[in-house]
Motif scaffolding. Sequence first.
Motif: not given
Length: 158
Positions: A60, A62, A87, A89, A92, A95
């Motif tokens: 994830g 941060w 975190k 949002l 995927a 990321i």
Amino acid sequence: MAAKEKDGRRIVAENRQARHEFFLNETLEAGLQLLGTEVKSLRKGQANIAESYASIEDGGVWLINSYIPEYKGAGPFYQHEPRRKRKLLMHAKEIHKLAIAIERRGMTMIPLELYFNDRGRAKLKIALAEGKKLHDKRETAKKRDWDREKQRIMRDKG
């Protein structure tokens, strides 16, 4: 300090120094996972993201070292830690794309703006950035000064 309005968004905090310190390549928007008292503090316009950065950990993204002060209207039991990791949002695929850019090209993720969108959700605008060297900063300052001087000349002549 109240939040500023800008094209449908209420800007809570800006990182103005980022444009001076880094070459900004690509910007992305991410949501924030916040506690209730953090949202209340943000709605009052209290936050600082100038010294913060984003990092990819445990699959994830941060936000690290951002400052959202405690909300004074809540009791001591319901308070949050002002400099905790928050975190971000993101999808995927986003990321994964960020992880590749950081790993291969040695880039970093810098937060630019913390704001509420038109639906009232807290969002963070982050940029993939490369650090500037001292000579790059001087070159940027020279270009900015010359553009300003050029505008003065055009205004006086035209």
